[in-house]
Write a protein that holds these residues in place. Structure first.
Motif, PDB file in Angstrom:
ATOM      1  N   ALA A  23       0.814  -1.214   0.000  1.00  0.00           N
ATOM      2  CA  ALA A  23       0.000   0.000   0.000  1.00  0.00           C
ATOM      3  C   ALA A  23       0.850   1.267   0.000  1.00  0.00           C
ATOM      4  O   ALA A  23       0.391   2.320  -0.430  1.00  0.00           O
ATOM      5  CB  ALA A  23      -0.934   0.015   1.210  1.00  0.00           C
ATOM      6  N   ASP A  24       2.084   1.162   0.486  1.00  0.00           N
ATOM      7  CA  ASP A  24       2.947   2.340   0.510  1.00  0.00           C
ATOM      8  C   ASP A  24       3.394   2.748  -0.890  1.00  0.00           C
ATOM      9  O   ASP A  24       3.855   3.854  -1.101  1.00  0.00           O
ATOM     10  CB  ASP A  24       4.195   2.063   1.365  1.00  0.00           C
ATOM     11  N   HIS A  25       3.227   1.879  -1.832  1.00  0.00           N
ATOM     12  CA  HIS A  25       3.706   2.119  -3.180  1.00  0.00           C
ATOM     13  C   HIS A  25       2.535   2.333  -4.133  1.00  0.00           C
ATOM     14  O   HIS A  25       2.383   1.629  -5.109  1.00  0.00           O
ATOM     15  CB  HIS A  25       4.567   0.938  -3.654  1.00  0.00           C
ATOM     16  N   GLN A  26       1.708   3.321  -3.845  1.00  0.00           N
ATOM     17  CA  GLN A  26       0.529   3.560  -4.668  1.00  0.00           C
ATOM     18  C   GLN A  26       0.891   4.422  -5.872  1.00  0.00           C
ATOM     19  O   GLN A  26       0.672   5.626  -5.902  1.00  0.00           O
ATOM     20  CB  GLN A  26      -0.580   4.203  -3.843  1.00  0.00           C
ATOM     21  N   SER A  27       1.406   3.769  -6.855  1.00  0.00           N
ATOM     22  CA  SER A  27       1.787   4.458  -8.085  1.00  0.00           C
ATOM     23  C   SER A  27       0.527   4.795  -8.873  1.00  0.00           C
ATOM     24  O   SER A  27      -0.549   4.234  -8.638  1.00  0.00           O
ATOM     25  CB  SER A  27       2.698   3.553  -8.911  1.00  0.00           C
ATOM     26  N   PRO A  28       0.616   5.710  -9.827  1.00  0.00           N
ATOM     27  CA  PRO A  28      -0.531   6.035 -10.675  1.00  0.00           C
ATOM     28  C   PRO A  28      -1.076   4.798 -11.397  1.00  0.00           C
ATOM     29  O   PRO A  28      -2.279   4.665 -11.570  1.00  0.00           O
ATOM     30  CB  PRO A  28       0.028   7.058 -11.663  1.00  0.00           C
ATOM     31  N   GLU A  29      -0.173   3.882 -11.769  1.00  0.00           N
ATOM     32  CA  GLU A  29      -0.614   2.663 -12.444  1.00  0.00           C
ATOM     33  C   GLU A  29      -1.465   1.798 -11.518  1.00  0.00           C
ATOM     34  O   GLU A  29      -2.486   1.255 -11.925  1.00  0.00           O
ATOM     35  CB  GLU A  29       0.596   1.848 -12.954  1.00  0.00           C
ATOM     36  N   ARG A  30      -1.029   1.689 -10.255  1.00  0.00           N
ATOM     37  CA  ARG A  30      -1.785   0.893  -9.286  1.00  0.00           C
ATOM     38  C   ARG A  30      -3.133   1.542  -8.992  1.00  0.00           C
ATOM     39  O   ARG A  30      -4.140   0.845  -8.841  1.00  0.00           O
ATOM     40  CB  ARG A  30      -0.988   0.708  -7.988  1.00  0.00           C
ATOM     41  N   LEU A  31      -3.154   2.866  -8.892  1.00  0.00           N
ATOM     42  CA  LEU A  31      -4.421   3.565  -8.658  1.00  0.00           C
ATOM     43  C   LEU A  31      -5.375   3.363  -9.831  1.00  0.00           C
ATOM     44  O   LEU A  31      -6.573   3.127  -9.641  1.00  0.00           O
ATOM     45  CB  LEU A  31      -4.184   5.056  -8.409  1.00  0.00           C
ATOM     46  N   LEU A  32      -4.856   3.449 -11.033  1.00  0.00           N
ATOM     47  CA  LEU A  32      -5.683   3.234 -12.217  1.00  0.00           C
ATOM     48  C   LEU A  32      -6.221   1.804 -12.245  1.00  0.00           C
ATOM     49  O   LEU A  32      -7.396   1.578 -12.507  1.00  0.00           O
ATOM     50  CB  LEU A  32      -4.875   3.523 -13.492  1.00  0.00           C
ATOM     51  N   ALA A  33      -5.351   0.838 -11.945  1.00  0.00           N
ATOM     52  CA  ALA A  33      -5.779  -0.565 -11.920  1.00  0.00           C
ATOM     53  C   ALA A  33      -6.855  -0.780 -10.860  1.00  0.00           C
ATOM     54  O   ALA A  33      -7.841  -1.494 -11.091  1.00  0.00           O
ATOM     55  CB  ALA A  33      -4.576  -1.475 -11.657  1.00  0.00           C
ATOM     56  N   ALA A  34      -6.693  -0.145  -9.700  1.00  0.00           N
ATOM     57  CA  ALA A  34      -7.694  -0.277  -8.636  1.00  0.00           C
ATOM     58  C   ALA A  34      -9.021   0.327  -9.063  1.00  0.00           C
ATOM     59  O   ALA A  34     -10.086  -0.247  -8.808  1.00  0.00           O
ATOM     60  CB  ALA A  34      -7.186   0.387  -7.358  1.00  0.00           C
ATOM     61  N   ARG A  35      -8.960   1.496  -9.715  1.00  0.00           N
ATOM     62  CA  ARG A  35     -10.209   2.127 -10.193  1.00  0.00           C
ATOM     63  C   ARG A  35     -10.896   1.254 -11.239  1.00  0.00           C
ATOM     64  O   ARG A  35     -12.117   1.129 -11.253  1.00  0.00           O
ATOM     65  CB  ARG A  35      -9.907   3.511 -10.762  1.00  0.00           C
ATOM     66  N   GLN A  36     -10.109   0.676 -12.125  1.00  0.00           N
ATOM     67  CA  GLN A  36     -10.684  -0.204 -13.145  1.00  0.00           C
ATOM     68  C   GLN A  36     -11.302  -1.448 -12.511  1.00  0.00           C
ATOM     69  O   GLN A  36     -12.370  -1.892 -12.907  1.00  0.00           O
ATOM     70  CB  GLN A  36      -9.619  -0.598 -14.170  1.00  0.00           C
ATOM     71  N   GLN A  37     -10.624  -1.969 -11.508  1.00  0.00           N
ATOM     72  CA  GLN A  37     -11.147  -3.141 -10.808  1.00  0.00           C
ATOM     73  C   GLN A  37     -12.453  -2.792 -10.089  1.00  0.00           C
ATOM     74  O   GLN A  37     -13.424  -3.548 -10.134  1.00  0.00           O
ATOM     75  CB  GLN A  37     -10.110  -3.647  -9.809  1.00  0.00           C
ATOM     76  N   LEU A  38     -12.487  -1.628  -9.453  1.00  0.00           N
ATOM     77  CA  LEU A  38     -13.702  -1.181  -8.776  1.00  0.00           C
ATOM     78  C   LEU A  38     -14.834  -0.984  -9.775  1.00  0.00           C
ATOM     79  O   LEU A  38     -15.979  -1.382  -9.519  1.00  0.00           O
ATOM     80  CB  LEU A  38     -13.420   0.116  -8.005  1.00  0.00           C
ATOM     81  N   GLN A  39     -14.518  -0.412 -10.920  1.00  0.00           N
ATOM     82  CA  GLN A  39     -15.536  -0.223 -11.960  1.00  0.00           C
ATOM     83  C   GLN A  39     -16.076  -1.568 -12.432  1.00  0.00           C
ATOM     84  O   GLN A  39     -17.276  -1.719 -12.647  1.00  0.00           O
ATOM     85  CB  GLN A  39     -14.960   0.573 -13.140  1.00  0.00           C
ATOM     86  N   SER A  40     -15.194  -2.550 -12.578  1.00  0.00           N
ATOM     87  CA  SER A  40     -15.661  -3.872 -13.019  1.00  0.00           C
ATOM     88  C   SER A  40     -16.534  -4.525 -11.953  1.00  0.00           C
ATOM     89  O   SER A  40     -17.486  -5.249 -12.272  1.00  0.00           O
ATOM     90  CB  SER A  40     -14.489  -4.769 -13.396  1.00  0.00           C
ATOM     91  N   ILE A  41     -16.255  -4.258 -10.683  1.00  0.00           N
ATOM     92  CA  ILE A  41     -17.112  -4.782  -9.611  1.00  0.00           C
ATOM     93  C   ILE A  41     -18.487  -4.119  -9.668  1.00  0.00           C
ATOM     94  O   ILE A  41     -19.519  -4.781  -9.525  1.00  0.00           O
ATOM     95  CB  ILE A  41     -16.446  -4.604  -8.233  1.00  0.00           C
TER      96      ILE A  41
END
Length: 175
Positions: A99-117
């Motif tokens: 969690a300490d390494h929240q890069s823009p790529e990880r944030l984007l992936a998380a948002r995409q995952q949330l959208q898919s949910i």
């Protein structure tokens, strides 16, 4: 079914039907579930091979009902434990070793995952989605959801488990 057994069951139902439901209701805290359990207790008693084996059919009926009620409580507790381990409640932090390494790529992936949910939730049957959201967003217990939706607690359990499985499948697709 022979006539003696039918008479025994009819007598037990007539004399103890409502009392049995009240007894079970005190255990499971749900009148609807208590009626289902009482019905299953009568069915189990009906399946006995020889009613003459029973010294006290009423006590046996109550013991069957008690065992069924305890089994349901156990299943409910196991289900709640399973659910609580799967998805954190709203407001709880999602624990991630990275969690300490929240890069823009990880944030984007998380948002995409949330959208898919969200998309997965939209595809769920209405009652399934409703039960899941009542539990997750309003924090209602399974029995409160059952009362609000006018369904049994076991149906609530099935709906929430169905929603969790759909979300998990979307988040962790099989290879």
């Amino acid at each position: 079914m022979n006539k003696a057994r039918k008479t025994l069951l009819e007598r037990l139902f007539t004399e103890h039907g409502q009392a049995l439901v009240r007894f079970v209701s005190r255990i499971v805290k749900s009148p609807d579930d208590a009626e289902d359990i009482a019905q299953h207790a009568y069915l189990r008693l009906q399946k006995l091979s020889d009613e003459k084996e029973l010294e006290n059919p009423r006590a046996y009926l109550y013991q069957i009902a008690n065992n069924l009620a305890v089994d349901q409580l156990r299943r409910g507790k196991l289900h709640v434990e399973y659910v609580s381990q799967q998805i954190p409640m709203e407001g709880e932090p999602y624990t991630d070793d990275h969690a300490d390494h929240q890069s823009p790529e990880r944030l984007l992936a998380a948002r995409q995952q949330l959208q898919s949910i969200y998309e997965t939730m939209d595809k769920l049957p209405l009652k399934c989605r409703q039960a899941f959201l009542l539990h997750r967003t309003r924090g209602l217990s399974y029995s409160e959801i059952a009362q609000e939706m006018n369904i049994s607690v076991s149906s609530v359990e099935k709906y929430i488990l169905q929603a969790l499985k759909a979300c998990r499948k979307k988040v962790n697709p099989e290879p």
